[in-house]
Design a protein around this motif. Structure first.
Motif, PDB file in Angstrom:
ATOM      1  N   HIS A   5      -5.536  17.935 -98.557  1.00 44.34           N
ATOM      2  CA  HIS A   5      -4.639  17.630 -99.668  1.00 44.34           C
ATOM      3  C   HIS A   5      -4.907  18.576-100.842  1.00 44.34           C
ATOM      4  O   HIS A   5      -4.674  18.226-101.991  1.00 44.34           O
ATOM      5  CB  HIS A   5      -4.722  16.148-100.081  1.00 44.34           C
ATOM      6  CG  HIS A   5      -6.084  15.706-100.512  1.00 44.34           C
ATOM      7  ND1 HIS A   5      -7.061  15.315 -99.633  1.00 44.34           N
ATOM      8  CD2 HIS A   5      -6.635  15.600-101.735  1.00 44.34           C
ATOM      9  CE1 HIS A   5      -8.152  14.982-100.304  1.00 44.34           C
ATOM     10  NE2 HIS A   5      -7.923  15.156-101.580  1.00 44.34           N
ATOM     11  N   HIS A  42      -7.409  20.679-107.085  1.00 40.75           N
ATOM     12  CA  HIS A  42      -6.922  20.681-105.705  1.00 40.75           C
ATOM     13  C   HIS A  42      -5.962  21.853-105.493  1.00 40.75           C
ATOM     14  O   HIS A  42      -5.289  21.940-104.475  1.00 40.75           O
ATOM     15  CB  HIS A  42      -6.246  19.356-105.358  1.00 40.75           C
ATOM     16  CG  HIS A  42      -7.208  18.211-105.133  1.00 40.75           C
ATOM     17  ND1 HIS A  42      -7.899  17.614-106.165  1.00 40.75           N
ATOM     18  CD2 HIS A  42      -7.608  17.577-104.000  1.00 40.75           C
ATOM     19  CE1 HIS A  42      -8.671  16.638-105.665  1.00 40.75           C
ATOM     20  NE2 HIS A  42      -8.517  16.605-104.358  1.00 40.75           N
ATOM     21  N   HIS A  76     -14.358  17.138-100.221  1.00 36.27           N
ATOM     22  CA  HIS A  76     -14.575  15.796 -99.668  1.00 36.27           C
ATOM     23  C   HIS A  76     -15.387  15.862 -98.372  1.00 36.27           C
ATOM     24  O   HIS A  76     -14.939  16.463 -97.385  1.00 36.27           O
ATOM     25  CB  HIS A  76     -13.234  15.121 -99.401  1.00 36.27           C
ATOM     26  CG  HIS A  76     -12.412  14.870-100.638  1.00 36.27           C
ATOM     27  ND1 HIS A  76     -12.670  13.811-101.481  1.00 36.27           N
ATOM     28  CD2 HIS A  76     -11.363  15.533-101.172  1.00 36.27           C
ATOM     29  CE1 HIS A  76     -11.791  13.830-102.475  1.00 36.27           C
ATOM     30  NE2 HIS A  76     -10.988  14.866-102.318  1.00 36.27           N
ATOM     31  N   HIS A  78     -11.999  21.704-104.977  1.00 38.43           N
ATOM     32  CA  HIS A  78     -11.745  21.335-103.578  1.00 38.43           C
ATOM     33  C   HIS A  78     -11.326  22.563-102.775  1.00 38.43           C
ATOM     34  O   HIS A  78     -11.207  23.672-103.311  1.00 38.43           O
ATOM     35  CB  HIS A  78     -10.722  20.200-103.532  1.00 38.43           C
ATOM     36  CG  HIS A  78     -11.313  18.895-103.990  1.00 38.43           C
ATOM     37  ND1 HIS A  78     -12.072  18.106-103.175  1.00 38.43           N
ATOM     38  CD2 HIS A  78     -11.305  18.292-105.209  1.00 38.43           C
ATOM     39  CE1 HIS A  78     -12.499  17.050-103.857  1.00 38.43           C
ATOM     40  NE2 HIS A  78     -12.055  17.135-105.083  1.00 38.43           N
TER      41      HIS A  78
HETATM   42 ZN   LIG Z   1      -9.184  15.029-103.253  1.00 33.70          ZN
END
Ligand SMILES: [Zn+2]
Ligand SMILES: [Zn+2]
Length: 278
Positions: A13, A229, A38, A7
């Motif tokens: 996030h 993340h 995303h 990500h």
């Molecule tokens: Zn995520």
């Protein structure tokens, strides 16, 4: 080795710049990485309770940032992917939107059941009041619809419904897993071994061993991702993940370029892309 599920902070996030993820991958000796941030829900006219994707205006920035990172890197192949929510009724719109992006692959994931963001810790308490059998049925129905939509190359964290540890007994779950493996096969789809589940309350990869076994038996291709993340999550639990893949019988991993699939050997240190057999 590869990590196909990274990500970026654009999703609001995650932490660390894409270049930091690349450096973490170098530290882990990875040969190929793919960003799969995303995809903007705003492009589908959806506004969830918590912002969990980049905005529509940020998509071109994401694409150019990852492309630039890839162009400037000599050792590690950097792929451009996206993790896209499957939303029933939005298939045509999504097909049109995805066709205009230069993605190497698209991961289809389910994070929402109706308006419930069930993978988000803020909303996990709803599992307590829910009829678990009905929740699982709804999840898998959505998952099978996502498989059949033809929108995706890879199905993401395929049994993420177990994330917070609310599980059906194995015997009740088995028919769902068998049907899932069959549908993946019918649809010619790939799925990922997503190592993030190990750190979630479920304390198990997505998917668990049983579904990996069923998919391997059906000849369904698998790829590998950490769902990082943060940079320190790149390649997390991969030794264990690779061991599990070997144990269930996998010998290769799927990789993607311009949405075309090919394979690399699971144990091939060189990580050279072989021509696709399929
Ligand atoms: Zn995520
Ligand atoms: Zn996800």
């Amino acid at each position: 080795m590869i990590d196909y599920h990274l990500h970026t902070p654009l999703c609001r996030h995650a932490l660390g710049a894409p270049a930091d993820y690349l450096e973490a991958a170098r530290g882990k000796g990875l040969r190929e990485i793919g960003f799969a941030d995303h995809y903007p829900l705003g492009l589908l006219g959806v506004k969830p309770h918590a912002e969990v994707t980049m905005s529509p205006e940020e998509l071109p920035q994401y694409v150019s940032e990852i492309k630039a990172l890839a162009a400037g890197e000599k050792e590690i192949r950097v792929k451009l992917g996206a993790e896209v929510d499957y939303l029933p009724g939005k298939e045509k719109e999504l097909a049109r939107l995805l066709a205009r992006e230069p993605f190497d692959y698209v991961i289809g994931s389910i994070h929402f059941m109706d308006d419930w963001d069930f993978t988000h810790p803020y909303f996990a308490a709803r599992f307590e009041e829910a009829d678990l059998e009905a929740v699982y049925r709804r999840y898998f129905e959505l998952l099978w619809q996502a498989c059949r939509s033809g929108l995706f190359d890879i199905i993401g964290h395929i049994d993420v419904i177990k994330k917070f540890g609310y599980r059906l007994p194995p015997a009740a779950l088995e028919p769902y897993l068998q049907r899932t493996a069959r549908i993946l096969k019918e649809c010619g789809l790939c799925y990922e071994l997503n190592s993030a589940g190990r750190a979630a309350p479920a304390a198990e990869f997505y998917p668990g061993r049983r579904l990996l076994e069923l998919c391997c038996r059906e000849g369904v291709p698998v790829t590998l991702g950490s769902d990082a993340h943060a940079p320190d999550q790149v390649g997390r639990y991969f030794d264990e993940a690779l061991q599990l893949l070997r144990e269930v019988g996998y010998r290769e991993l799927a990789v993607f370029t311009a949405r075309q699939r090919s394979f690399i050997p699971l144990d091939g240190g060189a990580g050279k892309e072989a021509p696709s057999a399929s």
